[in-house]
Design an enzyme around this catalytic site. Sequence first.
Site, PDB file in Angstrom:
ATOM      1  N   GLY A   8      33.958  37.443  39.848  1.00 51.79           N
ATOM      2  CA  GLY A   8      33.542  37.598  38.466  1.00 51.79           C
ATOM      3  C   GLY A   8      32.356  36.713  38.168  1.00 51.79           C
ATOM      4  O   GLY A   8      31.910  35.934  39.010  1.00 51.79           O
ATOM      5  N   SER A  10      32.241  34.177  36.182  1.00 54.60           N
ATOM      6  CA  SER A  10      32.632  32.772  36.051  1.00 54.60           C
ATOM      7  C   SER A  10      33.445  32.275  37.228  1.00 54.60           C
ATOM      8  O   SER A  10      33.278  31.130  37.668  1.00 54.60           O
ATOM      9  CB  SER A  10      33.438  32.562  34.763  1.00 54.60           C
ATOM     10  OG  SER A  10      32.698  32.934  33.626  1.00 54.60           O
ATOM     11  N   ASN A  11      34.346  33.122  37.740  1.00 51.81           N
ATOM     12  CA  ASN A  11      35.252  32.694  38.805  1.00 51.81           C
ATOM     13  C   ASN A  11      35.379  33.736  39.906  1.00 51.81           C
ATOM     14  O   ASN A  11      35.172  34.927  39.678  1.00 51.81           O
ATOM     15  CB  ASN A  11      36.659  32.425  38.232  1.00 51.81           C
ATOM     16  CG  ASN A  11      36.679  31.288  37.237  1.00 51.81           C
ATOM     17  OD1 ASN A  11      36.494  30.135  37.598  1.00 51.81           O
ATOM     18  ND2 ASN A  11      36.898  31.609  35.977  1.00 51.81           N
ATOM     19  N   VAL A  13      38.353  35.016  42.399  1.00 55.02           N
ATOM     20  CA  VAL A  13      39.782  34.967  42.696  1.00 55.02           C
ATOM     21  C   VAL A  13      39.973  35.506  44.106  1.00 55.02           C
ATOM     22  O   VAL A  13      39.509  36.599  44.427  1.00 55.02           O
ATOM     23  CB  VAL A  13      40.606  35.776  41.686  1.00 55.02           C
ATOM     24  CG1 VAL A  13      42.089  35.704  42.024  1.00 55.02           C
ATOM     25  CG2 VAL A  13      40.365  35.264  40.271  1.00 55.02           C
ATOM     26  N   TYR A 100      32.388  58.719  33.751  1.00 53.63           N
ATOM     27  CA  TYR A 100      31.290  57.978  33.115  1.00 53.63           C
ATOM     28  C   TYR A 100      30.013  58.790  33.269  1.00 53.63           C
ATOM     29  O   TYR A 100      29.864  59.545  34.241  1.00 53.63           O
ATOM     30  CB  TYR A 100      31.143  56.636  33.834  1.00 53.63           C
ATOM     31  CG  TYR A 100      30.918  55.425  32.956  1.00 53.63           C
ATOM     32  CD1 TYR A 100      31.818  55.099  31.949  1.00 53.63           C
ATOM     33  CD2 TYR A 100      29.821  54.595  33.152  1.00 53.63           C
ATOM     34  CE1 TYR A 100      31.629  53.975  31.167  1.00 53.63           C
ATOM     35  CE2 TYR A 100      29.622  53.472  32.374  1.00 53.63           C
ATOM     36  CZ  TYR A 100      30.532  53.157  31.376  1.00 53.63           C
ATOM     37  OH  TYR A 100      30.341  52.057  30.598  1.00 53.63           O
ATOM     38  N   GLY A 107      31.558  48.859  36.388  1.00 51.65           N
ATOM     39  CA  GLY A 107      31.786  47.637  37.154  1.00 51.65           C
ATOM     40  C   GLY A 107      32.907  47.808  38.159  1.00 51.65           C
ATOM     41  O   GLY A 107      33.922  48.468  37.877  1.00 51.65           O
ATOM     42  N   ALA A 108      32.729  47.204  39.325  1.00 50.41           N
ATOM     43  CA  ALA A 108      33.734  47.317  40.387  1.00 50.41           C
ATOM     44  C   ALA A 108      35.089  46.803  39.925  1.00 50.41           C
ATOM     45  O   ALA A 108      36.134  47.369  40.279  1.00 50.41           O
ATOM     46  CB  ALA A 108      33.258  46.543  41.618  1.00 50.41           C
ATOM     47  N   ASP A 109      35.090  45.740  39.121  1.00 48.60           N
ATOM     48  CA  ASP A 109      36.362  45.182  38.652  1.00 48.60           C
ATOM     49  C   ASP A 109      37.119  46.174  37.782  1.00 48.60           C
ATOM     50  O   ASP A 109      38.355  46.253  37.837  1.00 48.60           O
ATOM     51  CB  ASP A 109      36.121  43.872  37.899  1.00 48.60           C
ATOM     52  CG  ASP A 109      35.138  44.016  36.736  1.00 48.60           C
ATOM     53  OD1 ASP A 109      34.297  44.944  36.766  1.00 48.60           O
ATOM     54  OD2 ASP A 109      35.186  43.178  35.812  1.00 48.60           O
ATOM     55  N   THR A 132      34.831  36.982  31.599  1.00 48.14           N
ATOM     56  CA  THR A 132      33.605  36.512  30.947  1.00 48.14           C
ATOM     57  C   THR A 132      33.239  37.463  29.814  1.00 48.14           C
ATOM     58  O   THR A 132      32.867  37.051  28.719  1.00 48.14           O
ATOM     59  CB  THR A 132      32.461  36.420  31.967  1.00 48.14           C
ATOM     60  OG1 THR A 132      32.885  35.576  33.049  1.00 48.14           O
ATOM     61  CG2 THR A 132      31.219  35.834  31.333  1.00 48.14           C
TER      62      THR A 132
END
Length: 273
Positions: A8, A10-11, A13, A100, A107-109, A132
């Site tokens: 991400g 910010s982080n 995982v 879409y 986004g992949a996430d 984020t």
Amino acid sequence: MLLAFDVGNSNIVLGVFKDGKLITNWRIKTDTNKSADEYGMIVNQLFAYEGLKTSEVKDVIISTVVPSVLYTLQHLSMKYFDRRAITVESGIKTGLIVKYDNPKQVGADRIVNAVAAVHKYGGPLIIIDFGTATTFCAITENAEYLGGTIAPGLKISSEALFEKTSKLPKVELEEPGHTICKNTIQSMQSGLVYGHMGMVDYIVKMMKKELEVLTESDKPVTVVATGGLSTLIDSGVSCIDYVDKMLTLEGLELIYQKNKKASKPCKGTKENE
């Protein structure tokens, strides 16, 4: 074992799966300046702390919304694990039908979360990821990814208040307990946290109405929340059915199972000899 990276803004995982089960996970700061070797040392230390052997990692999968980190982790995978990492990108098998306007923009996430949520809860679904950015995704009972909403996350909003005003301080993201606040810190916490809760309630209400129209289905919509701040927001809203902190990592393992035949060792490894 499978090593999964969810990158991400910010982080990062990291999760380790053995025989399809998540056995441990860690959260580290995303740093676009770190090299593959620096990340490699961090991974080695994390494995050593848990008593795991990096030599048992047979495959690596990466989902990232930070393109500059992707090459670094791909290089890490090749150097430290002798594997070409599977990357969640256009063309990978997910089992979703992405509706879409431009599927490459999703986004992949968000795709990974949808794969896991459809597998665990079925559709129709609304998935909220408190990262984020706070993202809302709508999925039909036929695993059709319809789209969603992207809003500034709690941390971004908090940092903007601090950076763009002269006198407002940094604050901890927690509930102050009331909205008529008698000091600046609690006033900011109220606006940030309760304002976010109000946004979540309203967007979920709107998305449910739109899902009913688009799908012409009477089946109830399940709302799943994930991300670091999901528990905080869930405490003040009634629209969230499940909080699932490991949703993204579990989605990565499911996508790996659909694509593991495409996994390849690096040239020069014993598997290629």
